[in-house]
Write a protein that holds these residues in place. Structure first.
Motif, PDB file in Angstrom:
ATOM      1  N   THR A 129      89.125  -4.719  11.886  1.00 45.09           N
ATOM      2  CA  THR A 129      89.046  -5.905  11.043  1.00 45.09           C
ATOM      3  C   THR A 129      90.036  -5.779   9.894  1.00 45.09           C
ATOM      4  OG1 THR A 129      87.575  -7.378   9.822  1.00 45.09           O
ATOM      5  CG2 THR A 129      87.184  -5.037   9.570  1.00 45.09           C
ATOM      6  N   SER A 130      90.511  -6.925   9.447  1.00 45.82           N
ATOM      7  CA  SER A 130      91.467  -6.944   8.351  1.00 45.82           C
ATOM      8  C   SER A 130      91.297  -8.243   7.574  1.00 45.82           C
ATOM      9  CB  SER A 130      92.889  -6.860   8.918  1.00 45.82           C
ATOM     10  OG  SER A 130      93.845  -7.092   7.913  1.00 45.82           O
ATOM     11  N   PHE A 131      91.346  -8.139   6.253  1.00 47.40           N
ATOM     12  CA  PHE A 131      91.346  -9.311   5.389  1.00 47.40           C
ATOM     13  C   PHE A 131      92.496  -9.138   4.410  1.00 47.40           C
ATOM     14  CE2 PHE A 131      90.451 -11.551   1.480  1.00 47.40           C
ATOM     15  CZ  PHE A 131      90.105 -12.806   1.937  1.00 47.40           C
ATOM     16  N   THR A 149      92.170 -14.435  14.934  1.00 50.86           N
ATOM     17  CA  THR A 149      92.992 -14.406  13.731  1.00 50.86           C
ATOM     18  C   THR A 149      92.893 -15.774  13.068  1.00 50.86           C
ATOM     19  OG1 THR A 149      94.516 -12.861  14.793  1.00 50.86           O
ATOM     20  CG2 THR A 149      95.307 -13.986  12.810  1.00 50.86           C
ATOM     21  N   TYR A 194      94.656 -16.807   2.769  1.00 56.28           N
ATOM     22  CA  TYR A 194      94.102 -15.589   3.357  1.00 56.28           C
ATOM     23  C   TYR A 194      94.450 -15.501   4.834  1.00 56.28           C
ATOM     24  CZ  TYR A 194      90.198 -18.530   5.024  1.00 56.28           C
ATOM     25  OH  TYR A 194      89.436 -19.501   5.614  1.00 56.28           O
ATOM     26  N   VAL A 202      92.685 -13.402   8.159  1.00 59.49           N
ATOM     27  CA  VAL A 202      91.582 -12.574   8.651  1.00 59.49           C
ATOM     28  C   VAL A 202      91.836 -12.277  10.120  1.00 59.49           C
ATOM     29  CG1 VAL A 202      89.098 -12.464   9.102  1.00 59.49           C
ATOM     30  CG2 VAL A 202      89.935 -13.689   7.100  1.00 59.49           C
ATOM     31  N   GLU A 203      91.697 -11.011  10.480  1.00 59.79           N
ATOM     32  CA  GLU A 203      91.764 -10.646  11.898  1.00 59.79           C
ATOM     33  C   GLU A 203      90.544  -9.798  12.222  1.00 59.79           C
ATOM     34  OE1 GLU A 203      95.293  -9.587  14.645  1.00 59.79           O
ATOM     35  OE2 GLU A 203      94.504  -7.672  13.913  1.00 59.79           O
ATOM     36  N   VAL A 207      83.916 -12.988  10.394  1.00 59.39           N
ATOM     37  CA  VAL A 207      84.912 -13.862   9.760  1.00 59.39           C
ATOM     38  C   VAL A 207      84.300 -14.555   8.547  1.00 59.39           C
ATOM     39  CG1 VAL A 207      86.277 -15.977  10.045  1.00 59.39           C
ATOM     40  CG2 VAL A 207      86.335 -14.210  11.814  1.00 59.39           C
ATOM     41  N   LEU A 248      83.794 -12.012   5.640  1.00 59.75           N
ATOM     42  CA  LEU A 248      85.038 -11.573   5.007  1.00 59.75           C
ATOM     43  C   LEU A 248      85.635 -12.665   4.124  1.00 59.75           C
ATOM     44  CD1 LEU A 248      86.733  -9.582   7.906  1.00 59.75           C
ATOM     45  CD2 LEU A 248      85.835  -8.656   5.768  1.00 59.75           C
ATOM     46  N   VAL A 249      85.621 -13.902   4.612  1.00 64.44           N
ATOM     47  CA  VAL A 249      86.164 -15.014   3.823  1.00 64.44           C
ATOM     48  C   VAL A 249      85.341 -15.202   2.548  1.00 64.44           C
ATOM     49  CG1 VAL A 249      86.546 -17.513   3.800  1.00 64.44           C
ATOM     50  CG2 VAL A 249      87.265 -16.158   5.776  1.00 64.44           C
TER      51      VAL A 249
END
Length: 157
Positions: A19-21, A62, A75, A77-78, A115, A118-119
């Motif tokens: 995961t990535s933000f 993504t 932003y 997000v993945e 998702v 994270l957002v």
């Protein structure tokens, strides 16, 4: 009947693989008017794990939110969500359908939750991914593959 192999479909594990933000314009993006253009990209894949009957199914989503002029990224997000499934005694098209449509349907609610979380933790308004019809996507992909194979066959002749 003793020779017939019993069909087994079993969920072994669901896990967050990656995961990535990213919020590259922070803190300035929080001072802008919030009118994003949101782009969602989705990919799913399946692969055999080891030499047994276990398969890993992975969904990658993504989400990119940019300003209206698409100059600044609010932003990115993945999320890669995966599951390990046992599929025994099920072959061919039926197995492909399970791995390409049914399993992603099981994993998608987990992707949606990650998702959204994270957002929200990035201090942005709620982002809820809409439901996805993986059966229709699977069929569309199969039709496209068959069309490409037919076109390649026609070109060769």
């Amino acid at each position: 009947m003793a020779d017939e192999q019993q069909q087994v479909f079993q969920l072994q594990r669901i896990y967050l693989k990656d995961t990535s933000f990213e919020c590259p314009g922070a803190p300035e993006v929080f001072l802008q008017e919030w009118k994003p253009k949101v782009n969602v990209q989705l990919n799913n894949s399946a692969r055999r794990v080891g030499e047994g009957d276990e398969f890993e199914v992975e969904i990658t989503v993504t989400v990119t939110a940019k300003d209206e002029a698409e100059e600044k990224t609010f932003y990115l997000v993945e999320v890669k969500q995966a599951g390990i499934f046992t599929v025994k005694g099920i072959d061919g098209e039926e197995r492909a359908q399970l791995l390409g449509a049914y399993c992603p349907n099981l994993l998608f609610p987990y992707v949606r939750e990650v998702v959204s979380d994270l957002v929200a933790k990035g201090s942005f308004p709620q982002m809820v991914l809409q439901p996805i019809n993986f059966d229709a996507l699977y069929q569309q992909q199969r039709d496209q593959q068959q069309g490409n194979a037919a076109a390649a066959g026609e070109t060769v002749q």
